[in-house]
Design a protein around this motif. Structure first.
Motif, PDB file in Angstrom:
ATOM      1  N   ALA A  74       0.847  -1.194   0.000  1.00  0.00           N
ATOM      2  CA  ALA A  74       0.000   0.000   0.000  1.00  0.00           C
ATOM      3  C   ALA A  74       0.884   1.246   0.000  1.00  0.00           C
ATOM      4  O   ALA A  74       2.020   1.209   0.468  1.00  0.00           O
ATOM      5  CB  ALA A  74      -0.911   0.005   1.221  1.00  0.00           C
ATOM      6  N   SER A  75       0.351   2.331  -0.512  1.00  0.00           N
ATOM      7  CA  SER A  75       1.143   3.556  -0.581  1.00  0.00           C
ATOM      8  C   SER A  75       1.446   4.067   0.813  1.00  0.00           C
ATOM      9  O   SER A  75       0.672   3.882   1.749  1.00  0.00           O
ATOM     10  CB  SER A  75       0.385   4.630  -1.364  1.00  0.00           C
ATOM     11  OG  SER A  75      -0.686   5.133  -0.592  1.00  0.00           O
ATOM     12  N   VAL A 194     -18.901   3.688  -1.236  1.00  0.00           N
ATOM     13  CA  VAL A 194     -17.586   3.934  -1.821  1.00  0.00           C
ATOM     14  C   VAL A 194     -16.712   2.782  -1.349  1.00  0.00           C
ATOM     15  O   VAL A 194     -16.292   2.725  -0.193  1.00  0.00           O
ATOM     16  CB  VAL A 194     -17.016   5.295  -1.391  1.00  0.00           C
ATOM     17  CG1 VAL A 194     -15.635   5.502  -2.006  1.00  0.00           C
ATOM     18  CG2 VAL A 194     -17.963   6.424  -1.799  1.00  0.00           C
ATOM     19  N   ALA A 195     -16.463   1.829  -2.245  1.00  0.00           N
ATOM     20  CA  ALA A 195     -15.836   0.560  -1.894  1.00  0.00           C
ATOM     21  C   ALA A 195     -14.339   0.584  -2.162  1.00  0.00           C
ATOM     22  O   ALA A 195     -13.804   1.503  -2.783  1.00  0.00           O
ATOM     23  CB  ALA A 195     -16.493  -0.573  -2.687  1.00  0.00           C
ATOM     24  N   GLY A 196     -13.655  -0.465  -1.687  1.00  0.00           N
ATOM     25  CA  GLY A 196     -12.239  -0.639  -1.956  1.00  0.00           C
ATOM     26  C   GLY A 196     -12.005  -1.232  -3.339  1.00  0.00           C
ATOM     27  O   GLY A 196     -12.944  -1.411  -4.125  1.00  0.00           O
ATOM     28  N   PRO A 197     -10.759  -1.575  -3.664  1.00  0.00           N
ATOM     29  CA  PRO A 197     -10.429  -2.108  -4.990  1.00  0.00           C
ATOM     30  C   PRO A 197     -11.140  -3.432  -5.277  1.00  0.00           C
ATOM     31  O   PRO A 197     -11.218  -4.313  -4.417  1.00  0.00           O
ATOM     32  CB  PRO A 197      -8.911  -2.313  -4.914  1.00  0.00           C
ATOM     33  CG  PRO A 197      -8.442  -1.378  -3.848  1.00  0.00           C
ATOM     34  CD  PRO A 197      -9.546  -1.351  -2.833  1.00  0.00           C
ATOM     35  N   SER A 226     -12.686   2.394  -5.244  1.00  0.00           N
ATOM     36  CA  SER A 226     -11.588   3.325  -5.022  1.00  0.00           C
ATOM     37  C   SER A 226     -10.375   2.564  -4.501  1.00  0.00           C
ATOM     38  O   SER A 226     -10.426   1.347  -4.314  1.00  0.00           O
ATOM     39  CB  SER A 226     -12.002   4.373  -3.988  1.00  0.00           C
ATOM     40  OG  SER A 226     -12.096   3.748  -2.704  1.00  0.00           O
ATOM     41  N   ASP A 227      -9.290   3.298  -4.246  1.00  0.00           N
ATOM     42  CA  ASP A 227      -8.084   2.713  -3.660  1.00  0.00           C
ATOM     43  C   ASP A 227      -7.903   3.107  -2.200  1.00  0.00           C
ATOM     44  O   ASP A 227      -6.783   3.158  -1.694  1.00  0.00           O
ATOM     45  CB  ASP A 227      -6.842   3.124  -4.466  1.00  0.00           C
ATOM     46  CG  ASP A 227      -6.648   2.232  -5.678  1.00  0.00           C
ATOM     47  OD1 ASP A 227      -7.155   1.097  -5.661  1.00  0.00           O
ATOM     48  OD2 ASP A 227      -5.993   2.660  -6.638  1.00  0.00           O
ATOM     49  N   TYR A 228      -8.998   3.428  -1.522  1.00  0.00           N
ATOM     50  CA  TYR A 228      -9.009   3.729  -0.078  1.00  0.00           C
ATOM     51  C   TYR A 228      -8.427   5.088   0.283  1.00  0.00           C
ATOM     52  O   TYR A 228      -8.453   5.479   1.451  1.00  0.00           O
ATOM     53  CB  TYR A 228      -8.244   2.662   0.725  1.00  0.00           C
ATOM     54  CG  TYR A 228      -8.876   1.309   0.777  1.00  0.00           C
ATOM     55  CD1 TYR A 228     -10.197   1.137   1.174  1.00  0.00           C
ATOM     56  CD2 TYR A 228      -8.137   0.166   0.449  1.00  0.00           C
ATOM     57  CE1 TYR A 228     -10.779  -0.130   1.238  1.00  0.00           C
ATOM     58  CE2 TYR A 228      -8.705  -1.093   0.511  1.00  0.00           C
ATOM     59  CZ  TYR A 228     -10.023  -1.235   0.903  1.00  0.00           C
ATOM     60  OH  TYR A 228     -10.583  -2.488   0.968  1.00  0.00           O
ATOM     61  N   TYR A 252     -18.779   4.051   3.421  1.00  0.00           N
ATOM     62  CA  TYR A 252     -17.407   4.059   2.904  1.00  0.00           C
ATOM     63  C   TYR A 252     -16.646   2.862   3.481  1.00  0.00           C
ATOM     64  O   TYR A 252     -16.823   2.520   4.656  1.00  0.00           O
ATOM     65  CB  TYR A 252     -16.690   5.351   3.299  1.00  0.00           C
ATOM     66  CG  TYR A 252     -17.348   6.606   2.755  1.00  0.00           C
ATOM     67  CD1 TYR A 252     -16.852   7.234   1.623  1.00  0.00           C
ATOM     68  CD2 TYR A 252     -18.471   7.150   3.384  1.00  0.00           C
ATOM     69  CE1 TYR A 252     -17.457   8.384   1.114  1.00  0.00           C
ATOM     70  CE2 TYR A 252     -19.075   8.296   2.889  1.00  0.00           C
ATOM     71  CZ  TYR A 252     -18.573   8.905   1.761  1.00  0.00           C
ATOM     72  OH  TYR A 252     -19.174  10.042   1.265  1.00  0.00           O
ATOM     73  N   ASP A 253     -15.773   2.264   2.675  1.00  0.00           N
ATOM     74  CA  ASP A 253     -15.065   1.062   3.113  1.00  0.00           C
ATOM     75  C   ASP A 253     -13.900   1.327   4.059  1.00  0.00           C
ATOM     76  O   ASP A 253     -13.247   0.391   4.502  1.00  0.00           O
ATOM     77  CB  ASP A 253     -14.568   0.259   1.887  1.00  0.00           C
ATOM     78  CG  ASP A 253     -15.610  -0.768   1.448  1.00  0.00           C
ATOM     79  OD1 ASP A 253     -16.780  -0.651   1.864  1.00  0.00           O
ATOM     80  OD2 ASP A 253     -15.249  -1.690   0.688  1.00  0.00           O
ATOM     81  N   ASN A 254     -13.597   2.590   4.346  1.00  0.00           N
ATOM     82  CA  ASN A 254     -12.664   2.885   5.437  1.00  0.00           C
ATOM     83  C   ASN A 254     -12.967   4.257   6.016  1.00  0.00           C
ATOM     84  O   ASN A 254     -13.776   5.029   5.467  1.00  0.00           O
ATOM     85  CB  ASN A 254     -11.194   2.746   5.016  1.00  0.00           C
ATOM     86  CG  ASN A 254     -10.711   3.852   4.107  1.00  0.00           C
ATOM     87  OD1 ASN A 254     -11.468   4.726   3.693  1.00  0.00           O
ATOM     88  ND2 ASN A 254      -9.437   3.820   3.781  1.00  0.00           N
ATOM     89  N   ASP A 255     -12.333   4.580   7.127  1.00  0.00           N
ATOM     90  CA  ASP A 255     -12.664   5.793   7.861  1.00  0.00           C
ATOM     91  C   ASP A 255     -12.147   7.065   7.191  1.00  0.00           C
ATOM     92  O   ASP A 255     -12.804   8.107   7.227  1.00  0.00           O
ATOM     93  CB  ASP A 255     -12.163   5.701   9.304  1.00  0.00           C
ATOM     94  CG  ASP A 255     -10.767   5.106   9.405  1.00  0.00           C
ATOM     95  OD1 ASP A 255     -10.080   5.001   8.374  1.00  0.00           O
ATOM     96  OD2 ASP A 255     -10.367   4.732  10.525  1.00  0.00           O
TER      97      ASP A 255
END
Length: 344
Positions: A74-75, A194-197, A226-228, A252-255
């Motif tokens: 991950a970035s 809004v989901a992850g990859p 999205s890419d989180y 959303y798939d993350n905070d």
């Protein structure tokens, strides 16, 4: 006159044979991972150069390293912004230190480089076990460690995408059902996510269940992947709120994406939660640092270390370890969600 080099190294053999150090290590140690043709060539070159195994190094390779390997792709921007991985690794690290074990953390630019690190670890015996995150459908890391059971691999993923490797998995299907049911009970009939990859196994499971559950409840459902990253949360929210028929709730798939979604909604003059409800899949301190605070699907991430580390020790000891489920998710209700208000 310069003295001749007294010791032939693996690097010397690799250079002469035209292969990598990892391939030489596989071949000389009789491990799978190279073709028979390559193995034969390496052995012939090593013999012609007078290579002799270092008995001390060989003894060390059979000993435990007291290290657990983790390779992250991950970035750095996401790792710095999102609490999930830091909380998880911190919880695991605290438990490992009790037995003088440590995490060996490497960063790779992409999946190809990450796979190279894993191959090198296997060849050199650098770690006693590995943790694998963000498993993709058809993930090459899964195939690699199935071929090398001498290095135990504990996979954070659903068993359906982890082959024969031991897994620790979150109940993503139940989590998705909880979210849809919660929003439906609040009166929402058009929600978005809004989901992850899409390439990740857990995203596929969440996608499937969200589609099934919203269909069962006769709810409209939009989904963008999205890419989180925070900026992706912002961009996806902009797109969702530009639709002719906008959703009344967004998950959303993350905070970090949820926080950005909140900023977008407020900048457009929307009242959260009166005009739009927002919800995060993961819960963290970020969810209580906003106004309004964010409703979230929560789990005890740091406490996972207490479950994971005993599994690792048993696997390193050569014992069979069954797949484990994380503790179930639960909805933590805060100020960003409310019953749908319909104007008279």
């Amino acid at each position: 006159m310069a003295s001749a080099k007294s010791k032939v190294t693996i690097t010397d053999v690799a250079k002469a044979a035209g292969v990598s150090n990892s391939a030489v290590s596989y071949a000389l140690n009789g491990k799978p991972g190279v073709s028979e043709k390559t193995r034969k060539r390496v052995l012939e070159v090593a013999d012609s150069m007078g290579w002799k195994p270092n008995s001390a190094a060989k003894a060390l390779s059979a000993a435990r390293t007291h290290s657990i390997g983790v390779v992250m792709t991950a970035s750095s921007k996401l790792l710095g912004a999102e609490p999930y991985f830091m909380e998880l690794l911190a919880g695991i690290g605290v438990e490992l230190e009790k037995e003088d074990y440590s995490l060996l953390l490497r960063f790779a630019r992409d999946e190809t480089e990450a796979l190279r690190v894993h191959r090198n670890w296997i060849a050199a015996g650098s770690v006693d076990a590995v943790l694998i995150f963000n498993v993709e459908i058809g993930d090459a890391r899964v195939e690699l460690y199935q071929q090398h059971p001498e290095v135990p691999a504990l996979v954070f993923s659903d068993p359906s995408v982890s082959g024969t490797l031991t897994t620790v998995s979150s109940n993503d299907a139940d989590g998705a059902r909880q979210i849809v049911r919660y929003l439906h009970d609040l009166g929402h009939r058009h929600i978005a996510r809004v989901a992850g990859p899409e390439r990740f196994g857990h995203t596929y499971i969440r996608d499937r269940v969200f589609n099934e559950e919203t269909s069962n409840y006769a709810m409209a459902y939009d989904c963008l992947h999205s890419d989180y990253l925070p900026e992706e949360g912002r961009e996806c929210t902009e797109r969702l709120l530009s639709l002719p028929n906008t959703p009344t709730a967004i998950v959303y798939d993350n905070d970090v994406m949820t926080v950005e979604g909140l900023h977008v909604a407020l900048s457009k003059g929307l009242r959260v939660p009166d005009d739009l409800s927002l919800m995060s899949w993961d819960d963290s301190y970020m969810c209580t640092a906003t106004t309004p605070s964010l409703t979230a699907l929560a789990r005890d991430i740091p406490k996972l270390g207490e479950k994971i580390v005993p599994m690792l020790y048993a696997m390193i000891d050569g014992k069979h370890v069954d797949n484990q489920l994380e503790p179930n998710y639960h909805v933590v209700t805060r100020g960003s969600t409310a019953a749908l208000h319909i104007e008279a």
